[in-house]
Design a protein around this motif. Structure first.
Motif, PDB file in Angstrom:
ATOM      1  N   LYS A  20      -4.935  19.715   3.138  1.00 36.98           N
ATOM      2  CA  LYS A  20      -5.988  20.528   3.740  1.00 36.98           C
ATOM      3  C   LYS A  20      -6.408  20.026   5.124  1.00 36.98           C
ATOM      4  O   LYS A  20      -7.322  20.585   5.736  1.00 36.98           O
ATOM      5  CB  LYS A  20      -7.210  20.565   2.825  1.00 36.98           C
ATOM      6  N   GLY A  21      -5.752  18.963   5.589  1.00 29.69           N
ATOM      7  CA  GLY A  21      -6.090  18.422   6.899  1.00 29.69           C
ATOM      8  C   GLY A  21      -7.200  17.396   6.878  1.00 29.69           C
ATOM      9  O   GLY A  21      -7.641  16.932   7.945  1.00 29.69           O
ATOM     10  N   ASN A  22      -7.666  17.001   5.694  1.00 31.37           N
ATOM     11  CA  ASN A  22      -8.703  15.975   5.602  1.00 31.37           C
ATOM     12  C   ASN A  22      -8.123  14.602   5.925  1.00 31.37           C
ATOM     13  O   ASN A  22      -7.005  14.284   5.492  1.00 31.37           O
ATOM     14  CB  ASN A  22      -9.298  15.932   4.195  1.00 31.37           C
ATOM     15  N   PRO A  23      -8.871  13.763   6.639  1.00 32.59           N
ATOM     16  CA  PRO A  23      -8.380  12.409   6.890  1.00 32.59           C
ATOM     17  C   PRO A  23      -8.395  11.592   5.611  1.00 32.59           C
ATOM     18  O   PRO A  23      -9.326  11.702   4.794  1.00 32.59           O
ATOM     19  CB  PRO A  23      -9.387  11.851   7.906  1.00 32.59           C
ATOM     20  N   VAL A  24      -7.360  10.773   5.417  1.00 37.44           N
ATOM     21  CA  VAL A  24      -7.248   9.918   4.238  1.00 37.44           C
ATOM     22  C   VAL A  24      -6.788   8.541   4.699  1.00 37.44           C
ATOM     23  O   VAL A  24      -5.806   8.426   5.430  1.00 37.44           O
ATOM     24  CB  VAL A  24      -6.232  10.487   3.221  1.00 37.44           C
ATOM     25  N   THR A  25      -7.495   7.494   4.280  1.00 35.03           N
ATOM     26  CA  THR A  25      -7.063   6.137   4.612  1.00 35.03           C
ATOM     27  C   THR A  25      -6.243   5.561   3.464  1.00 35.03           C
ATOM     28  O   THR A  25      -6.333   6.010   2.324  1.00 35.03           O
ATOM     29  CB  THR A  25      -8.259   5.223   4.932  1.00 35.03           C
ATOM     30  N   LEU A  26      -5.450   4.528   3.781  1.00 38.63           N
ATOM     31  CA  LEU A  26      -4.433   4.034   2.865  1.00 38.63           C
ATOM     32  C   LEU A  26      -4.810   2.745   2.146  1.00 38.63           C
ATOM     33  O   LEU A  26      -3.956   2.112   1.532  1.00 38.63           O
ATOM     34  CB  LEU A  26      -3.111   3.813   3.628  1.00 38.63           C
ATOM     35  N   GLY A  27      -6.071   2.334   2.226  1.00 45.04           N
ATOM     36  CA  GLY A  27      -6.479   1.121   1.540  1.00 45.04           C
ATOM     37  C   GLY A  27      -6.262  -0.118   2.383  1.00 45.04           C
ATOM     38  O   GLY A  27      -5.671  -0.084   3.463  1.00 45.04           O
ATOM     39  N   ARG A  28      -6.759  -1.239   1.862  1.00 44.52           N
ATOM     40  CA  ARG A  28      -6.682  -2.497   2.589  1.00 44.52           C
ATOM     41  C   ARG A  28      -5.241  -2.834   2.960  1.00 44.52           C
ATOM     42  O   ARG A  28      -4.337  -2.766   2.143  1.00 44.52           O
ATOM     43  CB  ARG A  28      -7.258  -3.631   1.716  1.00 44.52           C
ATOM     44  N   GLY A  29      -5.008  -3.176   4.239  1.00 45.25           N
ATOM     45  CA  GLY A  29      -3.662  -3.477   4.702  1.00 45.25           C
ATOM     46  C   GLY A  29      -2.820  -2.243   4.943  1.00 45.25           C
ATOM     47  O   GLY A  29      -1.597  -2.341   5.132  1.00 45.25           O
ATOM     48  N   GLY A  30      -3.444  -1.070   4.968  1.00 49.74           N
ATOM     49  CA  GLY A  30      -2.695   0.173   5.075  1.00 49.74           C
ATOM     50  C   GLY A  30      -1.922   0.354   6.362  1.00 49.74           C
ATOM     51  O   GLY A  30      -0.960   1.132   6.412  1.00 49.74           O
ATOM     52  N   SER A  31      -2.293  -0.355   7.420  1.00 52.09           N
ATOM     53  CA  SER A  31      -1.545  -0.242   8.674  1.00 52.09           C
ATOM     54  C   SER A  31      -0.122  -0.780   8.525  1.00 52.09           C
ATOM     55  O   SER A  31       0.804  -0.291   9.166  1.00 52.09           O
ATOM     56  CB  SER A  31      -2.269  -0.983   9.798  1.00 52.09           C
ATOM     57  N   ASP A  32       0.049  -1.804   7.676  1.00 51.00           N
ATOM     58  CA  ASP A  32       1.404  -2.299   7.403  1.00 51.00           C
ATOM     59  C   ASP A  32       2.252  -1.194   6.781  1.00 51.00           C
ATOM     60  O   ASP A  32       3.408  -0.980   7.160  1.00 51.00           O
ATOM     61  CB  ASP A  32       1.362  -3.487   6.438  1.00 51.00           C
ATOM     62  N   THR A  33       1.660  -0.490   5.811  1.00 44.58           N
ATOM     63  CA  THR A  33       2.389   0.597   5.154  1.00 44.58           C
ATOM     64  C   THR A  33       2.720   1.696   6.143  1.00 44.58           C
ATOM     65  O   THR A  33       3.832   2.244   6.139  1.00 44.58           O
ATOM     66  CB  THR A  33       1.556   1.157   3.994  1.00 44.58           C
TER      67      THR A  33
END
Length: 409
Positions: free
Chosen positions: A144-157
């Motif tokens: 739906k275009g909502n922003p979703v973060t990937l959890g702690r350390g998510g930038s590595d993923t």
């Protein structure tokens, strides 16, 4: 010509001066034909500051998970814009892209989303223009275009997923340590840096608390066959390569690492009937709430009472929600009480070498026993053994176990 993804964490871009230093380093190391994609975290403690800010307007801000994601994704937007400006001020074209602009598609599990797919057409377009592409880590968008973060350390993923999607030659993870160690070097005085580690071993270490990498990032590397080079932002020395198999000769250790995780809580469900279906009801309810459960123990009080206690661990950030979920079905499962203990920690050993080597568990338990550290829960896998202990014993436990498997000299 190489296509390389380089990820820089928050400590590497914590100030304007550090951002400029990152840009200078990239340009000084870049070959003329190299194509560079950067994945960047929020500056310094920005994410923590944003969480604290949310706490000032809402007592339990994580119950508004979508709004938390809307808030937290702004941190990376600041750092990517500043880094792109730094590159351009130094004479090299660059463009910043949010996770959504880069084509990162996720599920709708706000604050702990999972990547469902990546459509990097815009990334390729910008690379073809000669740009260094600077992408916001830690974030994507749902259907739906909502922003979703990937959890702690998510930038590595984010970084490893992007590397796989664009067919990069390698993914480099720059951090404030110079590689992956046999234990946290801030705790274990004899910790040793590894030159290489396998995906499976690193995945287990990350899952069990080695904060240098997020588990899902290692899974992504293994899925795409992308070598991951973990190295220091502040030196040019090589770090640790994560890959499928070892390619260099190293001194062989049965155990590759000792990890610890202090961000765990123990949930005890007291006095449930020892009948089929109770465990299913508890853990399916937790699964529906997107709460990951780790160590699980069921203990029968006595054959006569036919009552049992169910004990399991969750991430501390999920502990209160887990308690509410279980209390919500307590009448159905006839539980007498639900208790939380936050004063616990998980200590683990990891290594493929323990397969076929009897006595590894005994040595670990012996090291803890000699330190007078009690074990509350034990769990094992093919390449790991984990113990739940009191939180205040972590430093001593790490050092005693590390000394057992990595003796000096």
């Amino acid at each position: 010509m190489a296509l390389i993804v380089k990820k820089f964490g928050g400590s590497s871009v914590a100030t304007p001066e550090k951002i400029k230093n990152v840009a200078k380093r990239i340009l000084s190391e870049k070959a003329p034909d190299d194509r560079i994609v950067m994945v960047v975290s929020a500056m310094g403690d920005t994410t923590d500051d944003l969480i604290a800010l949310a706490g000032e307007v809402a007592p339990s801000p994580y119950q508004y998970a979508r709004e938390m994601d809307m808030l937290m994704t702004t941190g990376e937007q600041v750092s990517i814009a500043l880094l792109a400006m730094a590159f351009r001020s130094m004479g090299h074209p660059a463009v910043s892209l949010t996770g959504a602009m880069a084509g990162m598609k996720t599920d709708s599990a706000h604050t702990k989303g999972r990547i469902l797919g990546l459509h990097p057409e815009r990334v390729h377009e910008e690379l073809d223009k000669g740009n260094i592409v600077v992408i916001a880590g830690f974030q994507g968008t749902d259907e739906k275009g909502n922003p979703v973060t990937l959890g702690r350390g998510g930038s590595d993923t984010s970084a490893v997923a992007i590397a796989g999607a664009i067919g990069a030659d390698a993914c480099e993870i720059y951090t404030d340590v110079d590689g992956i160690y046999s234990a946290d070097p801030r705790i274990a005085k004899g910790a040793r840096r590894m030159r290489e580690i396998t995906y499976n071993e690193m995945l287990e270490m990350a899952r069990l608390g080695a904060g240098v990498m997020q588990p899902r990032s290692v899974e992504m590397g293994q899925l795409y066959g992308i070598p991951i080079h973990v190295r220091s932002t502040f030196t040019s020395e090589p770090g640790t390569i994560i890959r499928e198999e070892y390619t260099v000769e190293e001194k062989s250790f049965i155990i590759r690492g000792v990890t610890h995780d202090e961000h765990v809580s123990k949930i005890t469900v007291l006095g449930v009937s020892n009948v089929p279906g109770v465990a299913h009801k508890i853990f399916s309810a937790l699964a529906e709430a997107n709460i990951d459960v780790d160590m699980i123990v069921q203990s029968i009080r006595s054959a006569e009472s036919n009552m049992t206690d169910m004990v399991f661990t969750v991430a501390t950030i999920d502990a209160e929600e887990a308690r509410q979920v279980v209390e919500g079905i307590s009448a159905e499962i006839k539980a007498s009480a639900v208790a939380i203990d936050n004063d616990v920690a998980k200590i683990s050993i990891v290594g493929a070498g323990m397969l076929g080597n009897p006595g590894i568990a005994s040595r670990m338990f012996g090291a803890l026993s000699r330190a007078d550290i009690n074990i509350e829960i034990i769990s094992t896998s093919e390449i790991s053994i984990s113990c739940l202990i009191k939180g205040g014993s972590v430093k001593d436990a790490v050092n005693r176990i590390h000394d057992e498997f990595f003796p000096e000299g």
